[in-house]
Each structure stands twice: as structure tokens, then as C-alpha cells.
Design a protein around this motif. Structure first.
Motif, short mmCIF file in Angstrom:
data_model
loop_
_atom_site.label_atom_id
_atom_site.label_comp_id
_atom_site.label_asym_id
_atom_site.label_seq_id
_atom_site.Cartn_x
_atom_site.Cartn_y
_atom_site.Cartn_z
N GLU A 43 0.49 -1.59 0.23
CA GLU A 43 0.11 0.67 0.25
C GLU A 43 1.33 1.71 -0.09
O GLU A 43 0.55 2.35 -0.36
CB GLU A 43 -0.95 0.15 1.29
CG GLU A 43 -1.85 -1.28 1.40
CD GLU A 43 -2.80 -1.29 0.32
OE1 GLU A 43 -3.12 -0.29 0.17
OE2 GLU A 43 -2.92 -2.53 -0.13
N THR A 44 2.09 1.49 0.44
CA THR A 44 2.86 1.97 0.14
C THR A 44 2.85 3.01 -0.92
O THR A 44 3.43 1.78 -2.50
CB THR A 44 4.39 2.21 0.90
OG1 THR A 44 4.04 1.78 2.02
CG2 THR A 44 5.42 3.14 1.03
N LYS A 45 2.81 4.19 -0.80
CA LYS A 45 3.93 4.57 -2.76
C LYS A 45 4.85 5.13 -2.34
O LYS A 45 5.89 5.85 -1.70
CB LYS A 45 3.13 5.73 -2.36
CG LYS A 45 1.25 5.41 -3.02
CD LYS A 45 0.59 4.10 -3.57
CE LYS A 45 -1.04 4.15 -3.91
NZ LYS A 45 -0.88 3.30 -4.57
N PHE A 46 6.15 4.25 -3.25
CA PHE A 46 6.93 4.69 -3.72
C PHE A 46 7.96 6.04 -4.71
O PHE A 46 7.71 5.96 -6.05
CB PHE A 46 8.27 4.01 -3.80
CG PHE A 46 8.24 2.57 -2.63
CD1 PHE A 46 9.59 2.85 -1.56
CD2 PHE A 46 7.58 1.61 -2.70
CE1 PHE A 46 9.32 2.05 -1.00
CE2 PHE A 46 7.22 0.76 -1.73
CZ PHE A 46 8.27 0.57 -0.73
N ILE A 47 8.48 7.67 -4.05
CA ILE A 47 8.24 8.06 -5.44
C ILE A 47 9.49 8.46 -5.35
O ILE A 47 10.38 9.18 -4.23
CB ILE A 47 7.74 10.11 -4.37
CG1 ILE A 47 6.34 9.45 -4.77
CG2 ILE A 47 7.72 10.74 -5.79
CD1 ILE A 47 5.69 10.64 -3.94
N MET A 48 10.23 8.37 -6.23
CA MET A 48 12.00 9.03 -6.65
C MET A 48 12.70 9.57 -6.86
O MET A 48 11.65 10.63 -7.52
CB MET A 48 12.39 8.13 -8.36
CG MET A 48 12.05 6.53 -8.20
SD MET A 48 12.44 5.36 -6.79
CE MET A 48 14.35 5.19 -6.72
N CYS A 49 13.24 10.41 -6.18
CA CYS A 49 13.36 11.59 -5.61
C CYS A 49 15.04 11.72 -5.97
O CYS A 49 15.79 11.61 -5.39
CB CYS A 49 13.59 12.62 -4.07
SG CYS A 49 13.28 14.10 -4.31
N THR A 50 15.87 11.85 -7.16
CA THR A 50 16.79 12.41 -7.73
C THR A 50 17.46 12.73 -8.59
O THR A 50 16.26 14.14 -9.22
CB THR A 50 16.75 10.64 -8.74
OG1 THR A 50 18.77 10.29 -9.04
CG2 THR A 50 15.82 10.89 -9.00
N GLU A 85 -3.44 9.78 -3.07
CA GLU A 85 -4.84 9.86 -3.84
C GLU A 85 -4.85 9.22 -5.05
O GLU A 85 -5.56 8.69 -5.83
CB GLU A 85 -5.18 11.58 -4.22
CG GLU A 85 -5.67 12.14 -3.14
CD GLU A 85 -5.41 13.35 -3.00
OE1 GLU A 85 -4.98 13.89 -4.92
OE2 GLU A 85 -5.30 14.66 -2.72
N GLY A 86 -3.62 7.86 -5.81
CA GLY A 86 -4.31 7.67 -6.46
C GLY A 86 -2.70 8.34 -8.10
O GLY A 86 -2.68 7.66 -8.67
N GLY A 87 -2.43 9.14 -8.03
CA GLY A 87 -1.78 9.62 -9.05
C GLY A 87 -0.31 9.27 -9.00
O GLY A 87 0.33 8.37 -8.08
#
Length: 210
Positions: free
Chosen positions: A76-83, A121-123
Motif C-alpha cells: 500500500e506504500t507509494k514510492f516516489i523516486m527523488c533524484t 490519492e492514486g496519482g
């Protein structure tokens, strides 16, 4: 309830800046910071954050590998790369391994906090330049699929053999055909794939195996 965020970033100054701006938001809170991949892999599960901001190039491993590992037990966790990495191979690897967003570090802190909310929110938040590259990648992929569909079964078999490093004579022996026939098939392959040489043909073929 606040959106919980974990940060996996080995540059401490940037990590602390992210933490400060996150905790300054009324609806966000940073619940954990990790400065290498090993710490993240061992401890992320106990926090079950809503969102993880993940660097790509950590000191001990690639963040994309951490995403692949952690997403298996944090579905359920959202992973956003920040690089800082914006090459197509890295972007594709991150998305394939489970990242739901991809931001460049030169984005404003406002954009990053908005992206955290958007992902929950699913984006699928992405920097503008990253979104363009993803679109172009899949457009090329679609065109490559169409080109490969135009090959005959025999031509596909020969292209596969080329991709595996076999020489013309070896392919001829495998298929029980003459070298001239192999060359004729390869000429047809180049024409249908709109390529000029073996390297380009093999690269197109390998793109479809991702």
C-alpha cells in the motif's frame, strides 16, 4: 490523520531539508529517515509509511532495488523516486520495480509536498521532463512492437540468434540453410525494422524483452 512519510536519502543536508518542509505541513509528517539502502530494507516495514521518498543512487545500493524489495511487503506504500538521474534506463527500472512517481531534486519543495499528496490519492507524480521521457519511451516501444510484428517466424528466429551472439555460419547450421539465405533474411530484417546494422536490430529486439 496525517500522511506518514519516510525518506531514504544519503545526502544528509537534503534529507534534513525534506524532513523540515514535510513536518512544516499540517497534513504530513516524516516518521523515519534512512541514509543507506541497508537501513531502509531492514527497518521500513515497522513504520508502514504512506509514502517513501527514495533516492536512486545510495552509497551502498540502488534505490530502485530497495523499492523492488520493500514493495513486496509494503504493497500500500507509494514510492516516489527523488533524484538527479533522468536517463531512460533508470526511469524505466524505477517504474518497473514499483515506483509510483519520479521527481528530480531541482523541483521546488512545494512540488514535492504536492506530489506526496497526489501519490496517496492514486496519482503518479513526475517532473515534467520525466513525464515527457516516459511518453517518448513507450511511443518508441509501441513502434518497435509494430516493426517486430512485421517479421516472419523465420526472421524472428534469426534475429533472436543474432541477439544471442551467433555468427552467420552458426545460424545457417542451426537452421539447415545456406549463409546466403541467412544474409537474405537479415537484409529483410533490417528493412522491416528500419535499421542499418546488426547492433541496431538487436537493440530493437532487446527493447521488447523488458
Amino acid at each position: 490523520m496525517k500522511i506518514t512519510v519516510a525518506i531514504v536519502e544519503d545526502e544528509k543536508t537534503y534529507s534534513n531539508a525534506l524532513k523540515k518542509i514535510i513536518n512544516h505541513q499540517d497534513d504530513l509528517i516524516c516518521v523515519a529517515q534512512f541514509f543507506n539502502g541497508k537501513e531502509a530494507k531492514e527497518n521500513l516495514e515497522q513504520y508502514h509509511p504512506h509514502v517513501v521518498l527514495m533516492d536512486v543512487q545510495l552509497q551502498d545500493m540502488f534505490g530502485t532495488d530497495v523499492v523492488k524489495f520493500a514493495s513486496s511487503f509494503l504493497p500500500e506504500t507509494k514510492f516516489i523516486m527523488c533524484t538527479t538521474y533522468e536517463d531512460e534506463d533508470t526511469i524505466y527500472e524505477a517504474l518497473k520495480n514499483g515506483a509510483s512517481g519520479y521527481l528530480l531534486k531541482d523541483e521546488s519543495m512545494q512540488k514535492i509536498t504536492e506530489s506526496i499528496r497526489e501519490s496517496v490519492e492514486g496519482g503518479a507524480p513526475m517532473s515534467h521532463i520525466i513525464a515527457q521521457k516516459v511518453l517518448k519511451f513507450f511511443q518508441r516501444r509501441q513502434n518497435t512492437d509494430k516493426d517486430l510484428d512485421s517479421l516472419t517466424t523465420k526472421e524472428l528466429e534469426i534475429l533472436k540468434s543474432l541477439s544471442e551472439g551467433f555468427l552467420y555460419k552458426e545460424i545457417a547450421d542451426q537452421k539447415c540453410i545456406s549463409i546466403d539465405t541467412v544474409k537474405k533474411h537479415i537484409g529483410n530484417i533490417y528493412r522491416k525494422l528500419h535499421v542499418a546494422n546488426k547492433i541496431e536490430a538487436v537493440n530493437k529486439y532487446n527493447q521488447t524483452k523488458h
